[in-house]
Design a protein around this motif. Structure first.
Motif, PDB file in Angstrom:
ATOM      1  N   ASN A   1      -7.812   6.519  -6.125  1.00  0.00           N
ATOM      2  CA  ASN A   1      -8.751   5.909  -5.181  1.00  0.00           C
ATOM      3  C   ASN A   1      -8.221   6.193  -3.776  1.00  0.00           C
ATOM      4  O   ASN A   1      -7.239   5.597  -3.328  1.00  0.00           O
ATOM      5  CB  ASN A   1      -8.845   4.400  -5.427  1.00  0.00           C
TER       6      ASN A   1
ATOM      7  N   TRP B   1       0.507   3.688  -9.827  1.00  0.00           N
ATOM      8  CA  TRP B   1      -0.697   2.860  -9.820  1.00  0.00           C
ATOM      9  C   TRP B   1      -0.703   2.023 -11.096  1.00  0.00           C
ATOM     10  O   TRP B   1      -1.017   2.528 -12.169  1.00  0.00           O
ATOM     11  CB  TRP B   1      -1.932   3.763  -9.779  1.00  0.00           C
TER      12      TRP B   1
ATOM     13  N   GLN C   1      -7.205   2.884 -14.003  1.00  0.00           N
ATOM     14  CA  GLN C   1      -7.972   3.096 -12.777  1.00  0.00           C
ATOM     15  C   GLN C   1      -9.446   3.226 -13.087  1.00  0.00           C
ATOM     16  O   GLN C   1      -9.835   3.812 -14.083  1.00  0.00           O
ATOM     17  CB  GLN C   1      -7.500   4.384 -12.088  1.00  0.00           C
TER      18      GLN C   1
ATOM     19  N   LYS D   1      -9.250   5.608  -0.733  1.00  0.00           N
ATOM     20  CA  LYS D   1      -9.248   4.531   0.264  1.00  0.00           C
ATOM     21  C   LYS D   1      -8.079   3.578   0.053  1.00  0.00           C
ATOM     22  O   LYS D   1      -7.362   3.227   0.994  1.00  0.00           O
ATOM     23  CB  LYS D   1     -10.577   3.766   0.208  1.00  0.00           C
ATOM     24  N   LYS D   2      -7.860   3.149  -1.192  1.00  0.00           N
ATOM     25  CA  LYS D   2      -6.753   2.229  -1.478  1.00  0.00           C
ATOM     26  C   LYS D   2      -5.400   2.900  -1.194  1.00  0.00           C
ATOM     27  O   LYS D   2      -4.472   2.263  -0.694  1.00  0.00           O
ATOM     28  CB  LYS D   2      -6.816   1.767  -2.934  1.00  0.00           C
TER      29      LYS D   2
ATOM     30  N   ASP E   1      -5.014   2.942   2.571  1.00  0.00           N
ATOM     31  CA  ASP E   1      -4.802   1.570   3.056  1.00  0.00           C
ATOM     32  C   ASP E   1      -3.358   1.134   2.818  1.00  0.00           C
ATOM     33  O   ASP E   1      -2.734   0.486   3.675  1.00  0.00           O
ATOM     34  CB  ASP E   1      -5.758   0.601   2.344  1.00  0.00           C
ATOM     35  N   TYR E   2      -2.830   1.478   1.650  1.00  0.00           N
ATOM     36  CA  TYR E   2      -1.446   1.107   1.307  1.00  0.00           C
ATOM     37  C   TYR E   2      -0.461   1.769   2.275  1.00  0.00           C
ATOM     38  O   TYR E   2       0.447   1.118   2.807  1.00  0.00           O
ATOM     39  CB  TYR E   2      -1.145   1.519  -0.132  1.00  0.00           C
TER      40      TYR E   2
END
Length: 535
Positions: A43, A109, A113, A45-46, A49-50
């Protein structure tokens, strides 16, 4: 039009950064970057962001090489330091981990997912196949467009160059443990503007900065480092590379197949970097090679036709096994590029200036002497005035093949410093003077058989480009430059058996090609005629 593009490139040169400035900028970007192994269905975006918790991300991209990877460039080095504080050494069962903290990371992760989120776009890192190239070329309307399209398909992408500099930076993290001021610099195809997707990464372990800081003269009292001494500079280089090679092998994550090739004329460490997919060669203090890279970069920036012609000739040579990825008696890509430069210096008016002219235009800050060799060239491209030559790429390609199909290789050498033929100083098959180490022949490895193959192919290609059937666009058969990439008569029997017919390249293969083009051309005319009569 091509003339407009040439004018545009000339105006761009006034604002072009110097070779050194570009290299320093890319190196600094690499030091603010990390290389991360990712899950295949990540993902995006995630993920971003992280990472953004540690600082602003300037740019990033994903690619595939033995799995999915991401290159992430932060806006500051502080972000890298912050990120490192949150990273763990992996716990491994039944084995022990080497606790080397590199910027090659793995993104974990937890849990499964979701496949509902959009997949990130993966950047291509490998060159197109010959079939894909032929398909691209068949869609163009002229040989000029074909050569421009070929360059765009084969040249290193911005992302690929960034990845190459990052691999050098990751290696520098290892060598810096021994030599904190050292720099790992890419040279050759990675930086000279003629690199093709998939080409090796040539690197230099640059220790000049260490010596430079030690040359400060005091006024009497001084201190010196106590150092080990070697029998010669070569022996010291071999010793350094031997240790670096062992460290890369033992401590370098992702580095496999490490070979210490220390008895070569230029000692080197060779290895594969699996996360990037690159084959890498590391040498030490090979500053002349770096200057040669700058010279080719400069020539490539002066006129867009230079790169298009080089990419075209190199592709043609590779398809016909004139060049090879395996060391041997073949013509190298570097030699072939110098031959293109020499040919362009011979045009009337010349498209490229001589190396002596580039030296004349150099300023005081450009002065460069390496091991007694004057390697001075101008760095400011705006100082170079080019003559007005508007020859098309089609004409230049035709004339390149005619030029070398009739070149007096038996008695003349190629010299881009003077820009004219000179008498061969030795009896090797092909003599191309090293641009900076002027007593050396960069094509000494080429034997008579390989040179004869090159000349025969040049003559055949020049003849093909004179046939109107080849020049007329066809939707069904290879035409224009694509026709030159078909299997050649000269790749069949030995050279000796072809000597009697080398001036008659119209083999059955070529006749069949021409016949098919004529037939298909006739069918097209017939179809148009029937369509007109029915209407």
């Amino acid at each position: 039009t091509l003339a407009e593009k040439i004018t545009e490139r000339i105006s761009e040169r006034i604002f072009c950064k110097t070779f050194q400035a570009i290299q320093e900028e890319r190196r600094e970007q690499a030091e603010r970057s990390v290389l991360i192994s990712c899950p295949s269905k990540i993902n995006e975006k995630k993920f971003l962001d992280y990472l953004s918790k540690h600082g602003t991300i300037n740019k990033h991209f994903f690619y595939n090489s033995y799995g999915a990877y991401a290159v992430v460039e932060f806006s500051s080095r502080e972000s890298i330091a912050s990120l490192k504080e949150s990273i763990n050494i992996p716990a491994v069962e039944h084995e022990a981990a080497v606790p080397f903290k590199s910027r090659l990371l793995s993104f974990k992760w937890p849990g499964s997912q979701s496949s509902s989120h959009p997949m990130p776009k993966f950047k291509v890192q490998s060159p197109p196949s010959i079939n894909e190239i032929n398909q691209l070329l068949s869609e163009k309307d002229s040989i000029d467009e074909q050569l421009q399209c070929l360059t765009e398909a084969l040249e290193l992408t911005e992302e690929n160059v960034s990845l190459r500099f990052l691999v050098c930076s990751l290696l520098r993290d290892i060598t810096g443990a021994y030599f904190p001021e050292c720099i790992i610099r890419p040279f050759g195809s990675t930086v000279n503007s003629f690199g093709k997707l998939g080409c090796d990464v040539d690197m230099i372990l640059d220790l000049e900065g260490i010596y430079a800081t030690s040359q400060k003269k005091g006024s009497g009292l001084s201190l010196e480092y106590q150092v080990k001494r070697g029998a010669s500079e070569r022996a010291v280089t071999q010793s350094i590379l031997s240790v670096i090679g062992k460290c890369v092998d033992q401590f370098g994550p992702g580095c496999v197949g490490v070979q210490n090739i220390l008895q070569a004329r230029c000692p080197l460490v060779r290895f594969s970097h699996q996360p990037s997919g690159f084959q890498c060669d590391l040498t030490a203090n090979n500053r002349v090679a770096m200057k040669s890279s700058e010279l080719l970069f400069l020539y490539g920036q002066l006129d867009p036709r230079v790169r298009h012609l080089v990419f075209g000739v190199r592709c043609w040579a590779r398809v016909h096994s004139i060049t090879s990825s395996i060391p041997g008696a073949w013509i190298t890509n570097f030699s072939l590029t110098v031959m293109v430069v020499f040919f362009l210096q011979q045009r009337n008016p010349p498209i490229l200036p001589t190396l002596d002219r580039l030296k004349e235009l150099a300023g005081p800050s450009d002065k460069c002497v390496i091991e007694g060799n004057d390697c001075t060239i101008v760095s400011d491209l705006s100082k170079i005035t080019l003559q007005q030559n508007t020859d098309t790429l089609e004409k230049l390609l035709q004339e390149f093949f005619e030029f070398y199909g009739n070149f007096p290789f038996n008695k003349a050498s190629i010299n881009i410093r003077k820009g004219k033929e000179q008498t061969k100083p030795e009896t090797t098959a092909l003599y191309i003077q090293n641009p900076f180490e002027t007593t050396l022949n960069i094509s000494k490895n080429v034997n008579a058989t390989q040179l004869e193959r090159f000349v025969a192919l040049c003559r055949e290609s020049a003849w093909l480009l004179q046939q109107k059937e080849i020049l007329n666009r066809s939707s069904d058969s290879p035409w224009g430059f694509a026709a030159l990439l078909l299997p050649s008569v000269t790749s069949g029997a030995g050279v000796k058996s072809r000597r009697k017919r080398k001036l008659e390249p119209a083999s059955s293969r070529i006749k069949n090609l021409l016949d098919s083009l004529k037939i298909k051309g006739g069918e097209t005319v017939a179809k148009k005629g029937s369509a007109n009569s029915s209407s």
